[in-house]
Motif scaffolding. Sequence first.
Motif, PDB file in Angstrom:
ATOM      1  N   ASP A  37      -4.064  -6.365  -0.571  1.00 31.73           N
ATOM      2  CA  ASP A  37      -4.236  -7.644   0.127  1.00 31.73           C
ATOM      3  C   ASP A  37      -4.118  -7.568   1.646  1.00 31.73           C
ATOM      4  O   ASP A  37      -4.858  -8.213   2.372  1.00 31.73           O
ATOM      5  CB  ASP A  37      -3.170  -8.639  -0.359  1.00 31.73           C
ATOM      6  CG  ASP A  37      -3.726  -9.588  -1.391  1.00 31.73           C
ATOM      7  OD1 ASP A  37      -4.962  -9.733  -1.441  1.00 31.73           O
ATOM      8  OD2 ASP A  37      -2.922 -10.158  -2.139  1.00 31.73           O
ATOM      9  N   CYS A  38      -3.154  -6.819   2.125  1.00 38.82           N
ATOM     10  CA  CYS A  38      -2.877  -6.848   3.568  1.00 38.82           C
ATOM     11  C   CYS A  38      -3.671  -5.783   4.319  1.00 38.82           C
ATOM     12  O   CYS A  38      -3.513  -5.624   5.520  1.00 38.82           O
ATOM     13  CB  CYS A  38      -1.384  -6.705   3.829  1.00 38.82           C
ATOM     14  SG  CYS A  38      -0.757  -5.033   3.604  1.00 38.82           S
ATOM     15  N   GLY A  39      -4.523  -5.040   3.594  1.00 40.43           N
ATOM     16  CA  GLY A  39      -5.359  -4.055   4.266  1.00 40.43           C
ATOM     17  C   GLY A  39      -4.593  -2.853   4.779  1.00 40.43           C
ATOM     18  O   GLY A  39      -5.051  -2.172   5.693  1.00 40.43           O
ATOM     19  N   GLY A  40      -3.445  -2.602   4.210  1.00 41.93           N
ATOM     20  CA  GLY A  40      -2.676  -1.417   4.605  1.00 41.93           C
ATOM     21  C   GLY A  40      -1.617  -1.702   5.640  1.00 41.93           C
ATOM     22  O   GLY A  40      -1.062  -0.790   6.250  1.00 41.93           O
ATOM     23  N   GLY A  41      -1.314  -2.979   5.850  1.00 38.85           N
ATOM     24  CA  GLY A  41      -0.358  -3.369   6.889  1.00 38.85           C
ATOM     25  C   GLY A  41       1.092  -3.391   6.446  1.00 38.85           C
ATOM     26  O   GLY A  41       1.948  -3.877   7.174  1.00 38.85           O
ATOM     27  N   SER A  60       2.575  -5.173   4.180  1.00 41.30           N
ATOM     28  CA  SER A  60       3.176  -6.491   4.024  1.00 41.30           C
ATOM     29  C   SER A  60       2.790  -7.196   2.729  1.00 41.30           C
ATOM     30  O   SER A  60       3.056  -8.369   2.574  1.00 41.30           O
ATOM     31  CB  SER A  60       2.844  -7.370   5.223  1.00 41.30           C
ATOM     32  OG  SER A  60       1.447  -7.495   5.357  1.00 41.30           O
ATOM     33  N   CYS A  61       2.174  -6.489   1.773  1.00 42.45           N
ATOM     34  CA  CYS A  61       1.801  -7.196   0.548  1.00 42.45           C
ATOM     35  C   CYS A  61       2.327  -6.557  -0.735  1.00 42.45           C
ATOM     36  O   CYS A  61       2.542  -7.253  -1.712  1.00 42.45           O
ATOM     37  CB  CYS A  61       0.290  -7.351   0.470  1.00 42.45           C
ATOM     38  SG  CYS A  61      -0.602  -5.835   0.069  1.00 42.45           S
ATOM     39  N   SER A  62       2.492  -5.260  -0.772  1.00 41.44           N
ATOM     40  CA  SER A  62       2.939  -4.528  -1.977  1.00 41.44           C
ATOM     41  C   SER A  62       1.976  -4.611  -3.155  1.00 41.44           C
ATOM     42  O   SER A  62       2.360  -4.302  -4.272  1.00 41.44           O
ATOM     43  CB  SER A  62       4.292  -5.011  -2.506  1.00 41.44           C
ATOM     44  OG  SER A  62       5.222  -5.099  -1.519  1.00 41.44           O
ATOM     45  N   THR A  63       0.740  -5.060  -2.939  1.00 43.02           N
ATOM     46  CA  THR A  63      -0.211  -5.117  -4.055  1.00 43.02           C
ATOM     47  C   THR A  63      -0.948  -3.788  -4.214  1.00 43.02           C
ATOM     48  O   THR A  63      -1.980  -3.719  -4.871  1.00 43.02           O
ATOM     49  CB  THR A  63      -1.245  -6.245  -3.872  1.00 43.02           C
ATOM     50  OG1 THR A  63      -1.958  -6.010  -2.653  1.00 43.02           O
ATOM     51  CG2 THR A  63      -0.581  -7.604  -3.823  1.00 43.02           C
ATOM     52  N   CYS A  64      -0.412  -2.763  -3.622  1.00 39.01           N
ATOM     53  CA  CYS A  64      -1.037  -1.435  -3.724  1.00 39.01           C
ATOM     54  C   CYS A  64      -0.056  -0.444  -4.337  1.00 39.01           C
ATOM     55  O   CYS A  64      -0.191   0.762  -4.165  1.00 39.01           O
ATOM     56  CB  CYS A  64      -1.485  -0.963  -2.339  1.00 39.01           C
ATOM     57  SG  CYS A  64      -0.113  -0.788  -1.194  1.00 39.01           S
ATOM     58  N   HIS A  65       0.912  -0.967  -5.098  1.00 34.43           N
ATOM     59  CA  HIS A  65       1.984  -0.154  -5.704  1.00 34.43           C
ATOM     60  C   HIS A  65       1.435   0.842  -6.734  1.00 34.43           C
ATOM     61  O   HIS A  65       0.689   0.463  -7.627  1.00 34.43           O
ATOM     62  CB  HIS A  65       2.960  -1.131  -6.377  1.00 34.43           C
ATOM     63  CG  HIS A  65       4.156  -0.511  -7.011  1.00 34.43           C
ATOM     64  ND1 HIS A  65       4.970  -1.214  -7.857  1.00 34.43           N
ATOM     65  CD2 HIS A  65       4.701   0.727  -6.920  1.00 34.43           C
ATOM     66  CE1 HIS A  65       5.967  -0.434  -8.259  1.00 34.43           C
ATOM     67  NE2 HIS A  65       5.810   0.755  -7.702  1.00 34.43           N
ATOM     68  N   SER A 123       0.296   2.644  -2.085  1.00 38.89           N
ATOM     69  CA  SER A 123      -0.817   3.591  -1.960  1.00 38.89           C
ATOM     70  C   SER A 123      -1.528   3.496  -0.615  1.00 38.89           C
ATOM     71  O   SER A 123      -2.272   4.400  -0.247  1.00 38.89           O
ATOM     72  CB  SER A 123      -1.801   3.425  -3.114  1.00 38.89           C
ATOM     73  OG  SER A 123      -2.360   2.136  -3.122  1.00 38.89           O
ATOM     74  N   CYS A 124      -1.281   2.422   0.153  1.00 43.48           N
ATOM     75  CA  CYS A 124      -1.884   2.378   1.495  1.00 43.48           C
ATOM     76  C   CYS A 124      -1.195   3.376   2.422  1.00 43.48           C
ATOM     77  O   CYS A 124      -1.723   3.703   3.484  1.00 43.48           O
ATOM     78  CB  CYS A 124      -1.835   0.968   2.077  1.00 43.48           C
ATOM     79  SG  CYS A 124      -0.181   0.334   2.373  1.00 43.48           S
ATOM     80  N   GLN A 125      -0.033   3.850   2.004  1.00 43.81           N
ATOM     81  CA  GLN A 125       0.690   4.836   2.817  1.00 43.81           C
ATOM     82  C   GLN A 125       0.454   6.260   2.312  1.00 43.81           C
ATOM     83  O   GLN A 125       0.949   7.222   2.889  1.00 43.81           O
ATOM     84  CB  GLN A 125       2.201   4.538   2.810  1.00 43.81           C
ATOM     85  CG  GLN A 125       2.530   3.125   3.282  1.00 43.81           C
ATOM     86  CD  GLN A 125       1.986   2.845   4.667  1.00 43.81           C
ATOM     87  OE1 GLN A 125       2.290   3.559   5.620  1.00 43.81           O
ATOM     88  NE2 GLN A 125       1.148   1.821   4.789  1.00 43.81           N
TER      89      GLN A 125
HETATM   90 FE1  FES Z   1      -0.501  -4.140   1.590  1.00 41.91          FE
HETATM   91 FE2  FES Z   1      -0.247  -1.575   0.970  1.00 41.91          FE
HETATM   92  S1  FES Z   1      -2.060  -2.708   1.134  1.00 41.91           S
HETATM   93  S2  FES Z   1       1.308  -2.978   1.470  1.00 41.91           S
END
Ligand code: FES
Length: 107
Positions: free
Chosen positions: A38-42, A44-49, A86-88
């Motif tokens: 959701d947050c595009g890798g920022g 701040s969303c945790s939807t990339c767990h 996973s954005c990290q």
């Molecule tokens: Fe939002 Fe990873 S994409 S925290």
Amino acid sequence: PKVTLINPDNTRTELEVAVGDSVMRAATAAGLDGIVGDCGGGLSCSTCHVVIVDDAYFAKAPEISPTEDQMLDFTAMEREPNSRLSCQLVITDEMDGMVVRVADPQL
Ligand code: FES
């Protein structure tokens, strides 16, 4: 490098992820449902767990920042020892062959 995702319905998806690109970006570009990003890798969303299946790959992944560490305590599916956002997970050649389980949004 290749990364395999185990989807919440237990199907597997193999992705080719460019070095320097994140697993989240590659998964959303491929249209996979389980990783929203959701947050595009920022951070701040945790939807990339995701959970890294093999400890050896967990050790090869980039270090967890304090912000990611905090965010992992508030994921929809409870955090596991090898949980990452996973954005990290920015891919290096060393991470070729990594398998990650996508967090189940139902949990
Ligand atoms: Fe939002 Fe990873 S994409 S925290």
